[in-house]
Design an enzyme around this catalytic site. Sequence first.
Site, mmCIF file in Angstrom:
data_model
loop_
_atom_site.group_PDB
_atom_site.id
_atom_site.type_symbol
_atom_site.label_atom_id
_atom_site.label_comp_id
_atom_site.label_asym_id
_atom_site.label_seq_id
_atom_site.Cartn_x
_atom_site.Cartn_y
_atom_site.Cartn_z
ATOM 1 N N GLY A 12 34.588 51.174 -37.564
ATOM 2 C CA GLY A 12 34.612 51.762 -38.942
ATOM 3 C C GLY A 12 34.397 53.365 -39.026
ATOM 4 O O GLY A 12 33.452 53.366 -40.015
ATOM 5 N N GLY A 16 31.460 56.760 -43.658
ATOM 6 C CA GLY A 16 30.916 56.145 -44.937
ATOM 7 C C GLY A 16 29.674 55.538 -43.672
ATOM 8 O O GLY A 16 29.101 56.391 -42.516
ATOM 9 N N ASP A 36 38.373 52.557 -36.190
ATOM 10 C CA ASP A 36 38.886 52.345 -36.571
ATOM 11 C C ASP A 36 40.400 52.356 -36.887
ATOM 12 O O ASP A 36 41.471 52.388 -35.860
ATOM 13 C CB ASP A 36 38.468 53.897 -38.441
ATOM 14 C CG ASP A 36 38.061 53.296 -38.952
ATOM 15 O OD1 ASP A 36 39.075 53.350 -40.312
ATOM 16 O OD2 ASP A 36 37.175 53.535 -39.931
ATOM 17 N N ASP A 62 42.755 48.120 -35.023
ATOM 18 C CA ASP A 62 42.481 46.813 -36.413
ATOM 19 C C ASP A 62 41.794 45.617 -35.213
ATOM 20 O O ASP A 62 42.067 44.793 -34.302
ATOM 21 C CB ASP A 62 44.299 46.031 -36.914
ATOM 22 C CG ASP A 62 43.839 44.878 -37.550
ATOM 23 O OD1 ASP A 62 42.667 44.661 -38.016
ATOM 24 O OD2 ASP A 62 44.764 44.827 -38.243
ATOM 25 N N VAL A 63 40.760 45.595 -36.200
ATOM 26 C CA VAL A 63 39.745 44.890 -35.927
ATOM 27 C C VAL A 63 39.928 43.103 -36.137
ATOM 28 O O VAL A 63 39.331 42.702 -35.210
ATOM 29 C CB VAL A 63 38.251 45.159 -36.511
ATOM 30 C CG1 VAL A 63 37.889 46.264 -35.407
ATOM 31 C CG2 VAL A 63 38.067 44.473 -37.586
ATOM 32 N N SER A 151 24.098 42.483 -45.409
ATOM 33 C CA SER A 151 24.002 42.790 -46.574
ATOM 34 C C SER A 151 22.924 42.320 -47.354
ATOM 35 O O SER A 151 22.950 40.360 -47.132
ATOM 36 C CB SER A 151 25.349 42.825 -46.846
ATOM 37 O OG SER A 151 25.217 42.991 -48.534
ATOM 38 N N TYR A 163 32.511 37.580 -49.664
ATOM 39 C CA TYR A 163 31.153 38.925 -48.768
ATOM 40 C C TYR A 163 30.602 38.533 -48.983
ATOM 41 O O TYR A 163 29.784 37.997 -47.304
ATOM 42 C CB TYR A 163 31.450 39.870 -50.629
ATOM 43 C CG TYR A 163 30.522 41.346 -49.784
ATOM 44 C CD1 TYR A 163 31.244 42.092 -48.465
ATOM 45 C CD2 TYR A 163 29.701 41.245 -49.775
ATOM 46 C CE1 TYR A 163 30.807 43.109 -48.064
ATOM 47 C CE2 TYR A 163 28.853 42.387 -49.159
ATOM 48 C CZ TYR A 163 29.808 43.506 -48.429
ATOM 49 O OH TYR A 163 28.280 44.856 -47.845
ATOM 50 N N SER A 166 30.322 35.771 -45.775
ATOM 51 C CA SER A 166 31.373 36.659 -44.763
ATOM 52 C C SER A 166 29.319 37.426 -44.202
ATOM 53 O O SER A 166 29.490 37.327 -42.273
ATOM 54 C CB SER A 166 32.048 37.550 -44.863
ATOM 55 O OG SER A 166 31.217 39.211 -45.481
ATOM 56 N N THR A 198 26.766 55.844 -51.000
ATOM 57 C CA THR A 198 28.457 56.197 -50.627
ATOM 58 C C THR A 198 29.000 56.434 -50.842
ATOM 59 O O THR A 198 29.242 56.255 -52.617
ATOM 60 C CB THR A 198 28.844 55.021 -48.520
ATOM 61 O OG1 THR A 198 29.204 54.253 -49.947
ATOM 62 C CG2 THR A 198 27.713 55.117 -47.780
#
Length: 253
Positions: A12, A16, A36, A62-63, A151, A163, A166, A198
């Site tokens: 990523g 950001g 990325d 692509d992860v 997060s 989210y 995850s 961001t």
Amino acid sequence: MDLANKVISITGAAQGLGRAMADSLAAQGAHIALIDMQPDALQNAAVELREKGVKAEYFVIDVTDEDAVEKGFANIANTFGQLNGLINSAGIMRDGMLLKVKDGKVVDKMSRQQFQSVLDVNVTGTFLCAREAAAQMIETGSDGVIINISSVSRGGNMGQSNYSASKSAVATMTVTWAKELARYGIRTGCIAPGLVDTAMAAQMRPEMRDKFLQTVPLRRLADVSELGHAAQFIFENDYFTGRTIELDGGTRV
């Protein structure tokens, strides 16, 4: 770990948080492997990092693609000759309520695709990149550090079934890998930020942003440089492993 001349890969990294952490680590003399899906932004980032006097290369990966991740990390190790760190910063959000109900009737549901797409990037992508980074660290004889980005939402947040799940998984994997990989000289760490200043945060409606800030004791968003500082601490403190740094200004959701 002294970051000078160490090789750190960051997913990523085109913009950001990933891009900011690349800047922070390059300022400490680390060489950067940028990962990325945006080749133009990656190329620009690599050029700017090289101006700091470090080696920087970019890799379009692509992860969520296992074959691409395996080949990509092998390519990183071949290009740099070693791999000392990974920051799993790639992530997406697809917020929505589990159910939408009107007048006692269910009128909409979070789709499986909406749920699964977030887990594919945030969980499976983190898993694949960490696995391949660890393999290259071991095979190149490099002491290393893997940092995952979780997060504050990992505790559960309304409208974020996908989210939150995850980011809880990411924090848990950090603990598991610390126990498994210590014998190979690999440490792990996790950073759990609240909302960070961001481009994504800038797109929030002003009233929603203000409402969120009322939940933050420090009454501001995190600055991207503060996440870079947290990552630097994890890399440099050799007794830190398997733990999460909460960088949320005191927020609890």
